[in-house]
Design a protein around this motif. Structure first.
Motif, short mmCIF file in Angstrom:
data_model
loop_
_atom_site.label_atom_id
_atom_site.label_comp_id
_atom_site.label_asym_id
_atom_site.label_seq_id
_atom_site.Cartn_x
_atom_site.Cartn_y
_atom_site.Cartn_z
N THR A 33 0.83 -1.21 0.00
CA THR A 33 0.00 0.00 0.00
C THR A 33 0.87 1.27 0.00
N HIS A 34 2.13 1.13 0.43
CA HIS A 34 3.00 2.29 0.60
C HIS A 34 3.67 2.73 -0.69
N VAL A 89 1.59 -6.70 4.18
CA VAL A 89 0.48 -5.98 4.83
C VAL A 89 0.70 -5.91 6.34
C1 GTR Z 1 0.60 1.19 8.09
C2 GTR Z 1 0.91 -0.20 7.60
C3 GTR Z 1 0.07 -0.51 6.41
C4 GTR Z 1 -1.40 -0.26 6.68
C5 GTR Z 1 -1.62 1.10 7.29
C6 GTR Z 1 -3.07 1.30 7.75
O1 GTR Z 1 1.37 1.47 9.23
O2 GTR Z 1 2.27 -0.27 7.21
O3 GTR Z 1 0.31 -1.84 6.05
O4 GTR Z 1 -1.91 -1.25 7.47
O5 GTR Z 1 -0.76 1.29 8.40
O6 GTR Z 1 -3.27 1.95 8.75
O7 GTR Z 1 -3.97 0.81 7.07
#
Ligand code: GTR
Length: 326
Positions: A33-34, A89
């Protein structure tokens, strides 16, 4: 002329890409997601580099960052079906699928990041990795996710009372919904990618996360009060689709597992550097940070969350063993 040059450059780039992927017999598609450059993204790239070297270029990894393949809950599903091969994830969105991941998602379960490392690097971590398998995933490695704290756009949170009635986004897991209720706030579970605009438009007042996510998502731009209550230390996990895994020979499976494990020290270095850099960046941007906070009342409020979620013998035993680990 400029157009021709651009065209030629892009043709060359495509040719390079095609010849690179021709050398790979298997290209594992990985989701994150990042954004590019984030420690988790770089760690999976590092894993891919190791794997490619060790298999003479037969197995490659292609990382799709910035939620190009979707939000975590959806990509987790697609990974089960083998549409996505690898997925990095948080363990939070796995809570409703793999019971054991609930334990590490409990507020204040770890005494600190070092304690989390000791637990996850030891037999309990191995047990949790193994727990993914009956559900269609192969647990490969744990990455750092630092500690998560609250941020919002209304006011500095200095005590539990300040959270009263606040609308706070949480990851999609019942544990986090109950955690917020126990603190007197209104939990709004939603995908990560919707948080920025939801804060901006007032659908929610804030959310909670670690320094690097707070910074890289730009949430600090719309929610300028951050309180270091550190209520969660949820490790992140790299999983592989069991379907994709079963297509590999036992030797290649071992190579994948080893490359994933070997990317962990690299990830931790990246993480530590990024935590500092992100903190500096958001402080420089004028975020008000509450560092002096009495965590005791926050911890005390979590009893009901443990009572509701730690019900099976398996989970009770895991919690007891984590607490007994120094
Ligand atoms: C971040 C994590 C992601 C995602 C995100 C969230 O710290 O790295 O994988 O879970 O938080 O809040 O959705």
């Amino acid at each position: 002329m400029k157009l021709l040059k651009t065209l030629a450059a892009s043709l060359l780039a495509t040719a390079a890409l095609t010849s690179a992927s021709l050398a790979c017999e298997v290209t594992l598609k990985s989701s994150d997601t990042h954004p590019d450059g984030y420690p988790t993204v770089e760690a999976v790239k590092q894993m891919g580099k190791l794997l490619e070297e060790r298999t003479d270029g037969r197995i490659c990894v292609e990382v799709f960052h910035s939620a190009q393949l979707g939000e975590e809950k959806d990509t987790i599903e697609q990974t089960k079906f083998g549409v996505i091969d690898l997925n990095r994830v948080s363990m939070g969105p796995f809570n409703n699928l793999v019971e054991e991941t609930k334990v590490v998602s409990l507020p204040y379960i770890f005494k600190g990041v070092d304690h989390m490392h000791t637990v996850m690097d030891g037999p309990i971590g191995d047990e949790i990795l193994a727990a993914f398998e009956p559900h269609g995933y192969v647990g490969l490695a744990f990455y750092d996710g630092g500690s998560r704290s609250f941020y919002n756009k209304v006011k500095p949170i200095k005590s539990i009372e300040d959270l009263e009635g606040m609308k706070v986004r949480v990851m999609q897991s019942d544990i986090f919904v109950d955690m917020m209720s126990a603190l007197g706030a209104n939990a709004t579970p939603m995908p990560y990618g919707e948080v920025y605009s939801s804060i901006q438009t007032g659908v929610i007042d804030g959310a909670e996360n670690n320094w690097p996510s707070y910074e890289s998502s730009g949430h600090f731009e719309v929610a300028g009060y951050y309180t270091l209550d550190e209520h969660l230390i949820v490790p992140e996990v790299l999983v592989m689709s069991k379907k994709s895994w079963d297509n590999l020979s036992p030797e290649d499976q071992a190579a994948v597992r080893q490359a994933a494990k070997d990317s962990v020290p690299f990830m931790r270095e990246q993480w530590q550097a990024r935590e500092k850099a992100s903190e500096e960046k958001v402080r420089a941007a004028g975020v008000e940070v509450v560092t002096e906070i009495d965590k005791e009342p926050f911890m005390a409020a979590m009893d009901s969350v443990y009572e509701k979620h730690v019900t099976s013998e398996n989970l009770k035993d895991l919690v007891a063993r984590i607490r007994a680990t120094d």
